[in-house]
Design a protein around this motif. Sequence first.
Motif, PDB file in Angstrom:
ATOM      1  N   GLN A 186       0.837  -1.200   0.000  1.00  0.00           N
ATOM      2  CA  GLN A 186       0.000   0.000   0.000  1.00  0.00           C
ATOM      3  C   GLN A 186       0.873   1.252   0.000  1.00  0.00           C
ATOM      4  OE1 GLN A 186      -3.565   0.318  -0.169  1.00  0.00           O
ATOM      5  NE2 GLN A 186      -2.766   2.357  -0.657  1.00  0.00           N
ATOM      6  N   HIS A 187       1.964   1.210   0.749  1.00  0.00           N
ATOM      7  CA  HIS A 187       2.884   2.342   0.800  1.00  0.00           C
ATOM      8  C   HIS A 187       3.445   2.647  -0.589  1.00  0.00           C
ATOM      9  CE1 HIS A 187       6.122   4.970   2.131  1.00  0.00           C
ATOM     10  NE2 HIS A 187       6.975   4.204   1.505  1.00  0.00           N
ATOM     11  N   ILE A 246       2.022   2.030  -3.429  1.00  0.00           N
ATOM     12  CA  ILE A 246       0.934   2.623  -4.220  1.00  0.00           C
ATOM     13  C   ILE A 246       0.800   4.096  -3.875  1.00  0.00           C
ATOM     14  CG2 ILE A 246      -1.569   2.633  -4.555  1.00  0.00           C
ATOM     15  CD1 ILE A 246      -1.492  -0.412  -4.093  1.00  0.00           C
ATOM     16  N   ASP A 247       0.834   4.402  -2.594  1.00  0.00           N
ATOM     17  CA  ASP A 247       0.693   5.790  -2.150  1.00  0.00           C
ATOM     18  C   ASP A 247       1.848   6.653  -2.664  1.00  0.00           C
ATOM     19  OD1 ASP A 247      -0.568   4.873   1.153  1.00  0.00           O
ATOM     20  OD2 ASP A 247      -1.576   5.031  -0.778  1.00  0.00           O
ATOM     21  N   VAL A 248       3.049   6.155  -2.544  1.00  0.00           N
ATOM     22  CA  VAL A 248       4.219   6.923  -2.967  1.00  0.00           C
ATOM     23  C   VAL A 248       4.191   7.151  -4.470  1.00  0.00           C
ATOM     24  CG1 VAL A 248       6.730   6.871  -3.174  1.00  0.00           C
ATOM     25  CG2 VAL A 248       5.649   6.202  -1.027  1.00  0.00           C
ATOM     26  N   TRP A 270       1.779   9.883  -5.344  1.00  0.00           N
ATOM     27  CA  TRP A 270       2.311  11.195  -4.950  1.00  0.00           C
ATOM     28  C   TRP A 270       3.406  11.646  -5.905  1.00  0.00           C
ATOM     29  CZ3 TRP A 270       1.534  15.518  -2.667  1.00  0.00           C
ATOM     30  CH2 TRP A 270       2.585  16.320  -2.244  1.00  0.00           C
ATOM     31  N   GLU A 324       2.050  12.830  -9.198  1.00  0.00           N
ATOM     32  CA  GLU A 324       1.473  14.164  -9.089  1.00  0.00           C
ATOM     33  C   GLU A 324       2.579  15.218  -9.041  1.00  0.00           C
ATOM     34  OE1 GLU A 324      -1.558  14.585  -6.185  1.00  0.00           O
ATOM     35  OE2 GLU A 324      -1.158  16.726  -5.927  1.00  0.00           O
TER      36      GLU A 324
END
Lengths: 46, 193
Positions: A27-28, A30-32, A35, A38
């Motif tokens: 999950q980390h 995916i989050d990174v 970010w 973006e």
Amino acid sequence: MKPQKAFVDCSTGETVIREMNDAEYAQHLIDVAAWEAEQAEQTPAE
Amino acid sequence: MGIAVFPPSSGISLADGNTAGWNLGTDQWEQISEYKTTSGATSFDFTSIPQTYRKLVLVGMAMEVQTAGTAIFMRINSDSTASTYNVMQLRSGSGSDNASYLSQNAARLTWGDVAAGQACNYVIEFPNYTSTSSKYFNFLFGNVGTQYVSGFGNYRTGSTTNAITTISIIGQTSNGLFFSSNPGPAAVLYGVK
């Protein structure tokens, strides 16, 4: 080494800091990735 | 004949069985738990949150980062499902703007990065955390780089949800975050009765 994550158990008051497990790390990542994508969009191309 | 006047809700028992005295309000803050460490973690969770309060308030006393480039997100009950969180941000500071982050898999609480060596103070309120309907939260973040962010958001709007038992505050990079080298804790969770 995977990043560390902290857990504060409100029922016991105990704090545990440990390396992320595989699911948390997935999950980390995916989050990174979201970010960083973006940030790349916001950075003007040279 | 003497007349004694007691203010309402003073706790004095009266002959008629009622209690007199002042009603000073019902808000009572209790510290549920705190996160205090001198080593950096990428994120932290408050787990097993008791369901005995009217609302929750999470206060980040001080937070320093090891390297720059980290935004801060939040998840409820470890839920990372897509299209679950909506946030409206009101920003001030350099390059300020307002923005909405709708239908995300996490609540985006900051804009830009928490800079290296800077403390970022924050408050997050959960006014209906035990409700079985959609959850709401209000937040203030100070000194995120050169910006200040306030805003509000919701989780699973229009849906039936579980009460909040876990709150996750997440740094969006692998950099060390959420530790306090100051005497105070990195975060304190309060329950309000």
